[in-house]
Design a protein around this motif. Structure first.
Motif, mmCIF file in Angstrom:
data_model
loop_
_atom_site.group_PDB
_atom_site.id
_atom_site.type_symbol
_atom_site.label_atom_id
_atom_site.label_comp_id
_atom_site.label_asym_id
_atom_site.label_seq_id
_atom_site.Cartn_x
_atom_site.Cartn_y
_atom_site.Cartn_z
ATOM 1 N N ARG A 342 -4.140 -1.887 4.129
ATOM 2 C CA ARG A 342 -3.296 -2.784 3.338
ATOM 3 C C ARG A 342 -1.821 -2.412 3.499
ATOM 4 O O ARG A 342 -1.474 -1.245 3.737
ATOM 5 C CB ARG A 342 -3.704 -2.741 1.860
ATOM 6 C CG ARG A 342 -5.044 -3.426 1.612
ATOM 7 C CD ARG A 342 -5.376 -3.496 0.146
ATOM 8 N NE ARG A 342 -6.622 -4.249 -0.068
ATOM 9 C CZ ARG A 342 -6.670 -5.561 -0.209
ATOM 10 N NH1 ARG A 342 -5.552 -6.279 -0.163
ATOM 11 N NH2 ARG A 342 -7.822 -6.176 -0.401
ATOM 12 N N VAL A 354 7.181 -3.831 1.124
ATOM 13 C CA VAL A 354 6.266 -4.954 0.887
ATOM 14 C C VAL A 354 7.046 -6.224 0.606
ATOM 15 O O VAL A 354 6.751 -7.298 1.154
ATOM 16 C CB VAL A 354 5.304 -4.622 -0.278
ATOM 17 C CG1 VAL A 354 4.456 -5.837 -0.635
ATOM 18 C CG2 VAL A 354 4.424 -3.431 0.081
ATOM 19 N N THR A 358 7.191 -9.486 3.056
ATOM 20 C CA THR A 358 6.715 -10.750 2.490
ATOM 21 C C THR A 358 7.775 -11.832 2.616
ATOM 22 O O THR A 358 7.471 -12.995 2.916
ATOM 23 C CB THR A 358 6.307 -10.552 1.024
ATOM 24 O OG1 THR A 358 5.300 -9.537 0.945
ATOM 25 C CG2 THR A 358 5.743 -11.841 0.430
ATOM 26 N N TYR A 371 -3.586 -11.530 2.035
ATOM 27 C CA TYR A 371 -4.878 -10.864 1.881
ATOM 28 C C TYR A 371 -5.074 -10.539 0.403
ATOM 29 O O TYR A 371 -4.227 -9.890 -0.212
ATOM 30 C CB TYR A 371 -4.898 -9.608 2.753
ATOM 31 C CG TYR A 371 -6.202 -8.853 2.776
ATOM 32 C CD1 TYR A 371 -7.428 -9.516 2.774
ATOM 33 C CD2 TYR A 371 -6.212 -7.468 2.829
ATOM 34 C CE1 TYR A 371 -8.622 -8.810 2.806
ATOM 35 C CE2 TYR A 371 -7.399 -6.750 2.868
ATOM 36 C CZ TYR A 371 -8.602 -7.429 2.859
ATOM 37 O OH TYR A 371 -9.789 -6.724 2.898
ATOM 38 N N ASP A 374 -3.129 -8.076 -2.113
ATOM 39 C CA ASP A 374 -1.812 -7.638 -1.647
ATOM 40 C C ASP A 374 -0.711 -8.177 -2.547
ATOM 41 O O ASP A 374 0.346 -7.546 -2.706
ATOM 42 C CB ASP A 374 -1.577 -8.094 -0.205
ATOM 43 C CG ASP A 374 -2.256 -7.189 0.816
ATOM 44 O OD1 ASP A 374 -2.950 -6.238 0.403
ATOM 45 O OD2 ASP A 374 -2.101 -7.444 2.028
ATOM 46 N N SER A 386 -9.831 -0.639 2.946
ATOM 47 C CA SER A 386 -9.043 -1.871 2.891
ATOM 48 C C SER A 386 -9.796 -2.993 2.190
ATOM 49 O O SER A 386 -9.217 -4.054 1.932
ATOM 50 C CB SER A 386 -8.679 -2.312 4.310
ATOM 51 O OG SER A 386 -9.845 -2.557 5.072
#
Length: 513
Positions: A342, A354, A358, A371, A374, A386
């Motif tokens: 992840r 992150v 994104t 996912y 996440d 994961s």
């Protein structure tokens, strides 16, 4: 030839769900409670087993254990999924299997009873469609499993089985469960649990084509194809596309290909692939040297070594040059999946990494794919870690969730983020700036929608000044982030200056819509 891809995918935000791990229904009949009935079929919702040996829901996942997630549970979470702004779901395999991931298919016509069977899937499909949420299934057509009826018949009857030529039999006897003797049949990755189909056999090809047609007629909106590059039979994927599109021209066909996919993205086979090339570059730029190497070494995408802005810009331009624009708009862009660690774990727990990655994904051409988990900051190393269960609400990272919601909402609000031209404007040091531009000529007016996106991956503020006259940028409001924006003119030259705080990004409206 003119490339045609499904229009809805260009406007989709996907949510990838691993069914055993997302949600366990709270509304399924069991021996100790009153029956819960499906509103349409009037049939009771029943779990196959009343006292199955599920692993503890909150415990770390194992390679072979089941958590007991089901399709009824997913249906009960559609309000949450819709609240994210999701309008498409990609499910990893749901067909009957003897594995928690269900890539070992037993029966391609039966949804696994542990998930609720065909009845549960039909109700979930109808419920998703009623919310304008598309549903894409995972098709594992390179190989089956040892429990697949046709292969099991070969195991029982040897050379006398009518299905011998359905598989790549090399000799006798077969040894499906021991490594002490040659397997004597072809299997994916030399895994004896996964006997490979003989796709040169016309009966095998027809069988797979009919499966694809059956579920499209059932109502699914497309297929994600597992390891499609393993099927070498000439014309196989061209026929697959023709058969699927004859039933639903807007069905989405996306392949699991990790690298350069020009061989399959010529307009006659797939509409897109899982865009791991983008994932690797985006993570390498956003996370840089924060990447935890042991979480990526086993995969063939490249979230490492770190990229500076100019290097990232070069990789993005190379990627955008690989395929026709119509294909670019229907790529499945992702940052993590069930086959990778992840993102939060890859980035060593750094939330800014992150958020920056994104931002890059949600503003890139193609359909973003989140996912499950996440979006709330779920950790997880390489398989099986994961594939953790979706966390309790008390464990959600609200900052990460808010970032996802804001960026998804902006993507839906501004068509230029979905179908607009992509133009790199500035790439120096750790500051990368680009624009998404859409010029619409309607009957009564000219709409000029332009957004500028800046990402500063560095640990210090970064400033850039550049001319914008040729781009016809207009002063507009900041839609996302906290950058300082200055517009000024030097003679006839109009400049835009941006000062972007460290480890942050912004979206600025610069059109005159």
């Amino acid at each position: 030839m003119q490339v045609q891809t499904p229009d809805w995918v260009k406007h989709a935000v996907f949510y990838q769900i691993f069914p055993d791990r997302f949600a366990k229904s709270k509304q399924i009949s069991d021996a100790k409670s009153k029956q819960i009935y499906d509103a349409k079929s009037k049939q009771p919702r029943k779990r196959l087993f009343q006292s199955a040996s599920w692993e503890d829901w909150e415990a770390m996942p194992t390679l072979q254990g089941y958590k007991g997630g089901d399709l009824w549970g997913i249906m009960e979470q559609l309000d949450y999924i819709e609240s994210l702004g999701i309008n498409a779901i990609y499910f990893t395999p749901i067909f009957q299997s003897a594995s928690n991931h269900r890539y070992h298919t037993h029966d391609y016509y039966q949804v696994d009873p542990m998930l609720g069977g065909n009845a549960a899937f039909k109700e979930l499909l109808d419920a998703a469609h009623s919310r304008n949420i598309k549903v894409v299934l995972d098709g594992v057509f390179n190989h089956s499993s040892r429990g697949f009826f046709f292969f099991h018949d070969v195991l029982e009857n040897g050379p006398y089985s009518p299905w011998v030529n359905w598989f790549k039999i090399e000799g006798w006897p077969l040894a499906p469960y021991t490594g002490d003797a040659p397997a004597n049949y072809g299997s994916w990755g030399e895994n004896r649990a996964l006997p490979e189909f003989n796709h040169d056999n016309p009966d095998v090809r027809e069988y797979i084509m009919e499966i694809a047609e059956y579920w499209i007629e059932f109502g699914i909106d497309g297929w994600r194809l597992d390891v499609p590059f393993e099927i070498k039979t000439p014309g196989f994927w061209q026929e697959f596309r023709d058969r699927v599109k004859a039933i639903n021209p807007e069905a989405y066909i996306v392949g699991e290909v990790w690298g350069d996919s020009r061989e399959w993205l010529d307009g006659t086979q797939f509409d897109g692939v899982m865009n791991y090339i983008f994932a690797g570059a985006a993570i390498a730029f956003a996370a840089g040297d924060r990447v935890v190497l042991e979480q990526v070494q086993s995969r063939d995408y490249q979230p490492y070594p770190p990229l500076f802005a100019a290097e990232y810009a070069a990789k993005i331009q190379d990627l955008l040059a690989l395929y026709p624009w119509e294909i670019q708009l229907t790529q499945l862009n992702l940052l993590a999946s069930h086959d990778t660690a992840r993102l939060m774990t890859i980035a060593g727990g750094d939330k800014d990494s992150v958020k920056l990655a994104t931002l890059l994904m949600m503003t890139f051409p193609g359909a973003p794919s989140v996912y499950y988990g996440d979006e709330v900051g779920l950790f997880g190393g390489i398989d099986p870690d994961s594939r953790r269960v979706f966390p309790l609400e008390s464990a959600w990272d609200r900052e990460i969730l808010d970032t996802h919601k804001k960026l998804i909402a902006l993507r839906h609000q501004y068509p230029c983020l979905r179908i607009g031209e992509y133009k790199t404007l500035y790439a120096q040091g750790e500051l990368y700036i680009f624009a998404r531009i859409l010029n619409n000529q309607s009957e009564n007016e000219f709409e000029n929608e332009k957004l500028l996106i800046a990402v500063n991956a560095g640990t210090a503020s970064a400033k850039a000044t550049f001319g914008v006259a040729e781009l016809d940028f207009q002063p507009g409001k900041l839609l996302y982030g906290d950058a300082e924006v200055e517009w000024n003119e030097e003679g006839e030259i109009q400049n835009l200056s941006l000062n972007v705080p460290p480890r942050s990004g912004c979206i600025l409206a610069v059109g005159n819509k």
